[in-house]
Scaffold this motif. Sequence first.
Motif, PDB file in Angstrom:
ATOM      1  N   GLY A  33      23.290  23.181  44.857  1.00  0.00           N
ATOM      2  CA  GLY A  33      24.287  23.542  45.864  1.00  0.00           C
ATOM      3  C   GLY A  33      23.787  23.368  47.287  1.00  0.00           C
ATOM      4  O   GLY A  33      24.551  23.519  48.239  1.00  0.00           O
ATOM      5  N   THR A  34      22.499  23.061  47.423  1.00  0.00           N
ATOM      6  CA  THR A  34      21.912  22.845  48.752  1.00  0.00           C
ATOM      7  C   THR A  34      21.431  21.403  48.867  1.00  0.00           C
ATOM      8  O   THR A  34      21.789  20.687  49.802  1.00  0.00           O
ATOM      9  N   LEU A  35      20.622  20.964  47.891  1.00  0.00           N
ATOM     10  CA  LEU A  35      20.161  19.569  47.854  1.00  0.00           C
ATOM     11  C   LEU A  35      21.054  18.718  46.958  1.00  0.00           C
ATOM     12  O   LEU A  35      21.342  17.562  47.257  1.00  0.00           O
ATOM     13  N   ASN A  36      21.432  19.293  45.828  1.00  0.00           N
ATOM     14  CA  ASN A  36      22.206  18.529  44.843  1.00  0.00           C
ATOM     15  C   ASN A  36      23.498  19.259  44.502  1.00  0.00           C
ATOM     16  O   ASN A  36      23.623  20.465  44.712  1.00  0.00           O
ATOM     17  N   VAL A  37      24.418  18.483  43.956  1.00  0.00           N
ATOM     18  CA  VAL A  37      25.730  19.007  43.588  1.00  0.00           C
ATOM     19  C   VAL A  37      25.550  20.126  42.565  1.00  0.00           C
ATOM     20  O   VAL A  37      24.818  19.973  41.581  1.00  0.00           O
ATOM     21  N   GLU A  38      26.207  21.257  42.830  1.00  0.00           N
ATOM     22  CA  GLU A  38      26.123  22.408  41.930  1.00  0.00           C
ATOM     23  C   GLU A  38      26.793  22.071  40.594  1.00  0.00           C
ATOM     24  O   GLU A  38      27.933  21.623  40.554  1.00  0.00           O
ATOM     25  N   ARG A  39      26.050  22.254  39.508  1.00  0.00           N
ATOM     26  CA  ARG A  39      26.642  22.161  38.173  1.00  0.00           C
ATOM     27  C   ARG A  39      26.230  23.428  37.461  1.00  0.00           C
ATOM     28  O   ARG A  39      25.123  23.909  37.646  1.00  0.00           O
ATOM     29  N   HIS A  40      27.123  23.955  36.641  1.00  0.00           N
ATOM     30  CA  HIS A  40      26.815  25.193  35.959  1.00  0.00           C
ATOM     31  C   HIS A  40      25.651  24.943  35.002  1.00  0.00           C
ATOM     32  O   HIS A  40      25.807  24.201  34.042  1.00  0.00           O
ATOM     33  N   TYR A  41      24.504  25.540  35.279  1.00  0.00           N
ATOM     34  CA  TYR A  41      23.294  25.349  34.477  1.00  0.00           C
ATOM     35  C   TYR A  41      23.009  23.868  34.234  1.00  0.00           C
ATOM     36  O   TYR A  41      23.075  23.386  33.105  1.00  0.00           O
ATOM     37  N   LEU A  42      22.700  23.185  35.301  1.00  0.00           N
ATOM     38  CA  LEU A  42      22.292  21.775  35.215  1.00  0.00           C
ATOM     39  C   LEU A  42      21.130  21.632  34.236  1.00  0.00           C
ATOM     40  O   LEU A  42      20.084  22.246  34.404  1.00  0.00           O
ATOM     41  N   ALA A  43      21.330  20.850  33.175  1.00  0.00           N
ATOM     42  CA  ALA A  43      20.284  20.702  32.158  1.00  0.00           C
ATOM     43  C   ALA A  43      19.902  19.250  31.913  1.00  0.00           C
ATOM     44  O   ALA A  43      18.884  18.987  31.282  1.00  0.00           O
ATOM     45  N   GLU A  44      20.698  18.315  32.397  1.00  0.00           N
ATOM     46  CA  GLU A  44      20.435  16.897  32.140  1.00  0.00           C
ATOM     47  C   GLU A  44      20.071  16.198  33.445  1.00  0.00           C
ATOM     48  O   GLU A  44      20.835  16.275  34.419  1.00  0.00           O
ATOM     49  N   ALA A  45      18.957  15.481  33.414  1.00  0.00           N
ATOM     50  CA  ALA A  45      18.518  14.785  34.624  1.00  0.00           C
ATOM     51  C   ALA A  45      19.571  13.792  35.112  1.00  0.00           C
ATOM     52  O   ALA A  45      19.726  13.570  36.314  1.00  0.00           O
ATOM     53  N   SER A  46      20.318  13.224  34.179  1.00  0.00           N
ATOM     54  CA  SER A  46      21.338  12.231  34.552  1.00  0.00           C
ATOM     55  C   SER A  46      22.477  12.872  35.355  1.00  0.00           C
ATOM     56  O   SER A  46      23.254  12.170  35.993  1.00  0.00           O
ATOM     57  N   GLN A  47      22.595  14.204  35.278  1.00  0.00           N
ATOM     58  CA  GLN A  47      23.655  14.924  36.003  1.00  0.00           C
ATOM     59  C   GLN A  47      23.242  15.308  37.421  1.00  0.00           C
ATOM     60  O   GLN A  47      24.023  15.899  38.162  1.00  0.00           O
ATOM     61  N   LEU A  48      22.001  15.003  37.766  1.00  0.00           N
ATOM     62  CA  LEU A  48      21.504  15.372  39.095  1.00  0.00           C
ATOM     63  C   LEU A  48      22.061  14.397  40.139  1.00  0.00           C
ATOM     64  O   LEU A  48      21.840  13.191  40.036  1.00  0.00           O
ATOM     65  N   GLU A  49      22.757  14.941  41.104  1.00  0.00           N
ATOM     66  CA  GLU A  49      23.377  14.098  42.133  1.00  0.00           C
ATOM     67  C   GLU A  49      23.130  14.730  43.494  1.00  0.00           C
ATOM     68  O   GLU A  49      23.498  15.887  43.726  1.00  0.00           O
ATOM     69  N   LEU A  50      22.490  14.003  44.382  1.00  0.00           N
ATOM     70  CA  LEU A  50      22.216  14.551  45.717  1.00  0.00           C
ATOM     71  C   LEU A  50      23.506  14.710  46.504  1.00  0.00           C
ATOM     72  O   LEU A  50      24.433  13.901  46.376  1.00  0.00           O
ATOM     73  N   LEU A  51      23.568  15.734  47.326  1.00  0.00           N
ATOM     74  CA  LEU A  51      24.714  15.919  48.221  1.00  0.00           C
ATOM     75  C   LEU A  51      24.644  14.884  49.363  1.00  0.00           C
ATOM     76  O   LEU A  51      23.562  14.379  49.679  1.00  0.00           O
ATOM     77  N   PRO A  52      25.783  14.596  49.984  1.00  0.00           N
ATOM     78  CA  PRO A  52      25.792  13.590  51.055  1.00  0.00           C
ATOM     79  C   PRO A  52      24.871  13.984  52.212  1.00  0.00           C
ATOM     80  O   PRO A  52      24.830  15.149  52.620  1.00  0.00           O
ATOM     81  N   GLY A  53      24.132  12.996  52.698  1.00  0.00           N
ATOM     82  CA  GLY A  53      23.325  13.211  53.903  1.00  0.00           C
ATOM     83  C   GLY A  53      22.000  13.904  53.679  1.00  0.00           C
ATOM     84  O   GLY A  53      21.272  14.176  54.635  1.00  0.00           O
ATOM     85  N   VAL A  54      21.671  14.193  52.430  1.00  0.00           N
ATOM     86  CA  VAL A  54      20.440  14.948  52.156  1.00  0.00           C
ATOM     87  C   VAL A  54      19.185  14.148  52.532  1.00  0.00           C
ATOM     88  O   VAL A  54      18.248  14.689  53.131  1.00  0.00           O
TER      89      VAL A  54
END
Length: 214
Positions: A33-54
């Motif tokens: 929610g600060t660096l990457n898009v908040e996902r409920h209990y992010l568990a998969e590396a493929s789901q990691l997405e940086l927020l814009p402008g990070v």
Amino acid sequence: MPADFRHEQEEPGDGLRPHLWQGRRLVLLDRDGTLNVERHYLAEASQLELLPGVIPALRRLREHGLGLVVVTNQSGVARGLIQPAQLTAIHERLHELLGEGGIELDGIYVCPHGAQSVCHCRKPRAGMALQAARELGGILSESFVVGDKPADIGLGQAIEATTLLVRTGHGAESERNWPRELPRPHVIVNDLPAAADFIVRQLADRDRARPWAV
Ligand SMILES: [Mg+2]
Ligand SMILES: [Zn+2]
């Protein structure tokens, strides 16, 4: 207090307290929610997405000599929702995504314990920040804490850092429903790029106010 945190308050002994001015300023960054898009209990590396402008925001902080440290509560580990190997893979992916943008983190500190735990590391407790300061030579009261939840700001207040709430992730909701018992953050900004703007301005103000400290 655990034995390994015992030395945090030690004075150097020459009466000048140079540790107030020497050492690195850190930016202690929440992850989800600060660096990457908040996902409920992010568990998969493929789901990691940086927020814009990070990436440009972190680069800017780095260019100003700040240490970049991630401090993250991952109670999903204690709850069995995230396997330690998955967490490792997520953080490898985070290093990879940031590395593509020329950013190297100084560290990632994780509290894997549950919300009911009495560990010293779960934010808003200060354990991860104390460990980072000790390992990286950081000065916490000169540092900045950026996050999207009251626990992030509580950590910043515990170490007397400058606290910034971002409105990404849970941040807008945190702003609306701020816990009455917790002092508000020093500043509320839209996102990490705005946080970087604020921090860079603060550094300039501080250095103007105490030129002897540079
Ligand atoms: Mg967060
Ligand atoms: Zn913990």
